[in-house]
Design an enzyme around this catalytic site. Structure first.
Site, PDB file in Angstrom:
ATOM      1  CB  ILE A 114      -0.346   5.645   1.102  1.00 49.69           C
ATOM      2  CG1 ILE A 114      -1.223   4.831   0.569  1.00 49.69           C
ATOM      3  CG2 ILE A 114       0.839   4.815   1.855  1.00 49.69           C
ATOM      4  CD1 ILE A 114      -0.893   4.358  -0.951  1.00 49.69           C
ATOM      5  CG  HIS A 115       0.323   9.081   6.614  1.00 50.35           C
ATOM      6  ND1 HIS A 115      -1.149   8.650   6.816  1.00 50.35           N
ATOM      7  CD2 HIS A 115       0.951   9.536   7.914  1.00 50.35           C
ATOM      8  CE1 HIS A 115      -1.227   8.638   8.075  1.00 50.35           C
ATOM      9  NE2 HIS A 115      -0.332   9.041   8.892  1.00 50.35           N
ATOM     10  NE  ARG A 116       0.125   5.419  10.315  1.00 51.18           N
ATOM     11  CZ  ARG A 116      -0.211   6.169  11.134  1.00 51.18           C
ATOM     12  NH1 ARG A 116       0.517   6.848  12.046  1.00 51.18           N
ATOM     13  NH2 ARG A 116      -1.406   6.583  11.408  1.00 51.18           N
TER      14      ARG A 116
END
Ligand code: UD1
Ligand code: UDP
Length: 377
Positions: free
Chosen positions: A215-217
């Site tokens: 997860i990084h958006r």
């Protein structure tokens, strides 16, 4: 001899650049020489340096050391520093990858100095201009002279935006060439898989048959409701599954702010959720290959899931890699908790088997070098 100036900055660009550098070194060193410039957009050891040593990428001649900041600050600082380097190095063309702020800075700096821009991973669109990456992609494509699309959808998008399919021997700013060449990341997965899969320390560290998640958006990390939905879904899935989550530094910083301390503590105590530091590319390929399902908002990880024949759940409203969804091997679940959980159950019950080859033949880098040699001077 053609002199290329390659711009990298964010993790996936460093990985992508390794494919082209490898092709130049193995097959095109008589015709192409490459100067690598690292913007410094990513700078932690495990977001940058680890890839150079592991993937045998030539050391950047320059590191602009730009670091983190607002979009304008980051992009502006890069452009200023790139102008100096372009004046000094006088390359025949600049290579840019993907859709980050480093991509856009390169595109602007070079095109304003009338240096040809070669965009690798061109044409992709999410059709959502609230994504910073969508702005970077559109602007970069429209000042490029050679555009290489990884997918047919990418090529079709360029045609819809007015690019011509006619190829010229001498493409120019006003008359660019577009090519559908397949995905350079597929070249890398094929090349590095054999090294990754037998890495003893990966086998010992990670085991197998887990759900892999990344997860990084910004749309997920900076939004309380969306990030909470994702972690609530993971918590639910962890009742029956081990989950490994190599965490981007952005997400690690935002978790306490978005989820609250109690939820973070609960996650830390959950022995079925292993939250770890970002891993090296070989470790990542190992994790992807040994997982039973991949849950991600990453562009690159979606594709690698497909290359390694794993189903994936995409934590975004849409994807530029629409082909993966069309084959039925990925589901766009956004951050809908119930949809994430039910899609995971469905994929785990019946694992997809058919992954047609839709991202080229694993030789995109060679194709790109060949076209550069034939058209750039
Ligand atoms: C960037 C790209 C995104 C890409 C991603 C790949 C843009 C607009 N976004 O997003 O398209 O998918 O890289 O990973 O270019 N940070 C660290 N250490 C680092 C790097 C970042 O701590 O080495 C933290 C900083 O708090 C920083 C934040 O992560 O502010 C975001 O970094 P940034 O490079 O701005 O964007 P990404 O989210 O990484
Ligand atoms: N990756 C990695 N280590 C990690 C997470 C990802 O090596 O801990 C690799 C992954 O295999 C893929 C690329 O980084 O090749 C994807 O980068 P990221 O998800 O940061 O960005 P995106 O592709 O969404 O732009």
């Amino acid at each position: 001899m053609i002199k290329l100036l390659t711009i990298i900055g964010a993790r996936p660009q460093i990985i992508k650049a390794s494919a082209l550098s490898r092709a130049i070194k193995t097959s095109f060193s008589k015709n192409i020489t490459e100067v690598i410039v690292h913007t410094g957009q990513h700078y932690d050891e495990n977001m940058s340096e680890v890839f150079f040593s592991e993937l045998n990428i030539p050391k950047p001649k320059y590191n602009l050391g730009v670091g983190s900041g607002s979009h304008g600050e980051q992009t502006g600082k890069m452009i200023i520093k790139l102008e100096d380097i372009l004046t000094k190095e006088k390359p025949d063309a600049m290579i840019i990858y993907g859709d980050t702020n480093s991509t856009l800075a390169g595109a602007i700096a070079a095109s304003k100095m009338q240096i040809k821009v070669i965009h690798i991973e061109a044409g992709l669109r999410s059709f959502d201009k609230t994504m910073p990456e969508e702005i970077n992609r559109i602007l970069s494509d429209h000042v490029s002279t050679l555009l290489f699309t990884p997918t047919q959808a990418g090529y079709d998008n360029l045609i819809h935006e007015g690019f011509s399919s006619t190829l010229s021997d001498k493409p120019t700013f006003n008359c660019p060439n577009i090519y559908h060449c397949g995905d350079i990341m597929y070249d890398n997965t094929l090349f590095f898989y054999k090294y990754a899969i037998n890495k003893i320390d990966s086998i010992e560290k990670f085991g197998k048959d887990f759900i892999l998640c990344t997860i990084h958006r910004n749309t997920n990390t900076d939004d309380k409701e969306r990030l909470t939905n994702i972690f609530s879904a993971l918590e639910d899935m962890s009742k029956d599954n081990k989950i490994i989550l190599p965490l981007h530094p952005r997400t690690r910083k935002m978790m306490p702010l978005m989820l609250g301390e109690d939820f973070v503590k609960r996650l830390e105590k959950n022995t079925n959720i292993k939250i770890i530091e970002p891993v090296s590319f070989l470790d990542m390929i190992y994790l992807e290959a040994k997982s039973k399902l991949i849950v991600t908002d990453s562009g690159g990880v979606q594709k690698e899931a497909y290359y390694l024949k794993k189903p994936s759940i995409i934590l975004r409203k849409q994807t530029e890699w629409i082909e993966i969804v069309n084959t039925g091997n990925a589901v766009v679940a956004d951050t809908d908790k119930d949809k994430i959980i039910s899609s995971a159950k469905a994929f785990l019950k019946e694992t997809p088997k058919d992954f047609p080859q839709i991202f080229g033949d694993g030789k995109a880098a060679e194709f790109i070098c060949d076209k550069i040699i034939k058209t750039i001077k």
